[in-house]
Design a protein around this motif. Sequence first.
Motif, short mmCIF file in Angstrom:
data_model
loop_
_atom_site.label_atom_id
_atom_site.label_comp_id
_atom_site.label_asym_id
_atom_site.label_seq_id
_atom_site.Cartn_x
_atom_site.Cartn_y
_atom_site.Cartn_z
N LYS A 103 -3.50 5.51 2.16
CA LYS A 103 -4.00 6.37 3.23
C LYS A 103 -4.22 5.56 4.51
O LYS A 103 -4.04 6.08 5.62
N SER A 104 -4.62 4.31 4.37
CA SER A 104 -4.86 3.47 5.55
C SER A 104 -3.60 3.32 6.39
O SER A 104 -3.67 3.29 7.63
N ALA A 105 -2.44 3.25 5.74
CA ALA A 105 -1.18 3.13 6.48
C ALA A 105 -0.85 4.43 7.19
O ALA A 105 -0.38 4.42 8.34
N THR A 106 -1.09 5.56 6.53
CA THR A 106 -0.83 6.86 7.17
C THR A 106 -1.69 7.03 8.41
O THR A 106 -1.20 7.47 9.47
N VAL A 107 -2.95 6.67 8.32
CA VAL A 107 -3.85 6.79 9.46
C VAL A 107 -3.34 5.94 10.62
O VAL A 107 -3.30 6.40 11.78
N ARG A 108 -2.92 4.72 10.33
CA ARG A 108 -2.43 3.83 11.39
C ARG A 108 -1.12 4.34 11.98
O ARG A 108 -0.90 4.26 13.20
N ILE A 109 -0.25 4.90 11.14
CA ILE A 109 1.02 5.44 11.64
C ILE A 109 0.78 6.57 12.63
O ILE A 109 1.38 6.62 13.70
N VAL A 110 -0.12 7.47 12.28
CA VAL A 110 -0.43 8.59 13.18
C VAL A 110 -1.02 8.08 14.49
O VAL A 110 -0.64 8.53 15.58
N ASP A 134 2.67 -2.44 -14.03
CA ASP A 134 3.22 -3.65 -13.40
C ASP A 134 3.41 -3.48 -11.89
O ASP A 134 3.65 -4.48 -11.19
N TRP A 135 3.29 -2.26 -11.38
CA TRP A 135 3.40 -2.06 -9.93
C TRP A 135 2.35 -2.86 -9.17
O TRP A 135 2.55 -3.21 -7.99
N LYS A 136 1.25 -3.18 -9.84
CA LYS A 136 0.17 -3.91 -9.19
C LYS A 136 0.57 -5.32 -8.81
O LYS A 136 -0.11 -5.96 -7.99
N ASN A 137 1.67 -5.83 -9.36
CA ASN A 137 2.12 -7.17 -9.03
C ASN A 137 2.88 -7.24 -7.72
O ASN A 137 3.20 -8.33 -7.24
N ASP A 138 3.20 -6.11 -7.13
CA ASP A 138 3.93 -6.10 -5.87
C ASP A 138 3.08 -6.73 -4.77
O ASP A 138 1.87 -6.50 -4.69
N PRO A 139 3.70 -7.56 -3.89
CA PRO A 139 2.91 -8.26 -2.87
C PRO A 139 2.29 -7.37 -1.79
O PRO A 139 1.49 -7.86 -1.00
N SER A 140 2.64 -6.09 -1.74
CA SER A 140 1.99 -5.19 -0.79
C SER A 140 0.70 -4.60 -1.36
O SER A 140 -0.04 -3.93 -0.65
N VAL A 141 0.43 -4.87 -2.64
CA VAL A 141 -0.74 -4.32 -3.32
C VAL A 141 -1.85 -5.37 -3.34
O VAL A 141 -1.61 -6.52 -3.69
N ASN A 146 -9.87 -2.59 -5.69
CA ASN A 146 -9.16 -1.36 -6.05
C ASN A 146 -7.72 -1.42 -5.56
O ASN A 146 -7.48 -1.47 -4.35
N PRO A 147 -6.73 -1.42 -6.46
CA PRO A 147 -5.34 -1.54 -6.01
C PRO A 147 -4.85 -0.33 -5.22
O PRO A 147 -3.81 -0.39 -4.57
N PHE A 148 -5.60 0.78 -5.28
CA PHE A 148 -5.20 2.00 -4.58
C PHE A 148 -5.79 2.09 -3.17
O PHE A 148 -5.59 3.08 -2.49
N GLU A 149 -6.47 1.04 -2.74
CA GLU A 149 -7.03 1.01 -1.38
C GLU A 149 -6.75 -0.35 -0.76
O GLU A 149 -6.78 -1.38 -1.43
N ARG A 150 -6.47 -0.35 0.54
CA ARG A 150 -6.23 -1.61 1.23
C ARG A 150 -6.52 -1.44 2.72
O ARG A 150 -6.66 -0.32 3.23
N GLU A 151 -6.62 -2.57 3.43
CA GLU A 151 -6.69 -2.59 4.87
C GLU A 151 -5.33 -3.06 5.41
O GLU A 151 -4.73 -3.98 4.88
N GLU A 152 -4.86 -2.41 6.47
CA GLU A 152 -3.56 -2.76 7.02
C GLU A 152 -3.64 -4.08 7.77
O GLU A 152 -4.60 -4.32 8.52
#
Length: 444
Positions: free
Chosen positions: A373-380, A422-429, A434-440
């Motif tokens: 969601k943080s990325a969507t907010v920044r995109i808008v 295993d998706w949690k191993n991706d470097p964008s995560v 919480n792997p479902f939340e991040r700061e851009e």
Amino acid sequence: MSKNRTNRHNNKIVGEKLDYKKYGEGFETSEPTIECDSRFTKGLGTGITRRTLLQASAAVAGLGAMGPLSSAFAQKDKKFDPVVKIGYIPITDAAALLVAHEMGFFKDAGIESAPPTLIRGWSPLVEAFSSHRFNLTHLLAPIPIWMRYNNNYPVKVTAWDHTNGSAMVVHKDSGIKSPKDLGGKQFAMPFWYSMHNIVSQMLLKEHGIKPVIRPQNAKLEPDECNFLVLNPPDMPPALASRQIDGFCVAEPFCAMGELRAQGEILRFNGDIWKGHPCCVVAMHEQDAMDPDRAEWTQAVHDAIIRAQLYLGENRKSMSQMLSRDGKKYMPFPAEIIERAMMFYDPAYYKNPHAIQNVQWGQDRINFQGWPYKSATVRIVDELKNTMVTGDNAFLEGITGDHVANDLFQYDYVRKSLEKYPDWKNDPSVPQTGNPFEREEEISL
């Protein structure tokens, strides 16, 4: 890091002549005859094509330049067809959808998929999707925002298709070694409503260069860069013939620019905006929200997430499979796609300084599906400050929080990610918390 990632590079530029018939307008597609939606037809012009580039007086066609819109089409539904029908642009952004079909992941999930249809440009892909020719596609992340809020089209974003996967490419003889050198230059992107346009304009403005949209024969001030739109296949030929000075687009057209069009990478977009989305998975609202279709939609996402993980661990073999040397999903030799999927070497990309945030641990392209969601907010927020053609007044009436909660359907992709952890191993995560939340993280 992917176990198949490599930093080896063959410095020899392949001496194959750049051929428009192979790499430009001439490559074969199965572009359909489309039942057009009048809301999109006039506004979807992709701007200056290779033909109009040859005419110095040509002006950029507008995106979204249409009058009041009817809501009739938005209410139009099609009889549910459980066969997955994919339309795609020949870029690595589409890889997960193509792999899900080719490797039988849709079939394993209990659903049938038709052979994907290659479409040459974003305009016809959006038209084909809006006419229900396809029920699954990838779209540049800002396009569904424009479709839903400017055109009242019932589209839903159900996952990210990939992260990173784009770059700013300039001609080796253009004298462009830093963003400030783009003053007085001609710069192309694939669509006004794209991460390419957003990120490029962010970077240029930070370095004192003003993006403008003018005919190519218009006079530019030393601190102005003229932005225009080209279909991705037209970009390397236009760069090679010096009709443009640079472009920002998805892979493998950046790798094509390097190896076939005398281009070099000015900056990787994933080094500017860490793990940013480029293309998202798009579905019709009925398919994404109807409880009677939930089992089917869940199976679709199980297959996509499985394909993303498979891609991350099998980059070389999947490059071969996707190429014209393999299953011919893309009209590129395997070496081009392999470079786009695997070659991300800070030591090589030092002049220009295309990779400045080595500590981010990114790849040239990554594959993970969670739509932060943080990325969507920044995109808008950034869209409101990004120059486009046409009327973008609709952006004034929306907020990032509203778009994140209204445009997206999170349930299916989250269940699929929980099934394939295993998706949690991706470097964008994020690797902590919480792997479902991040700061851009953005570095201009």
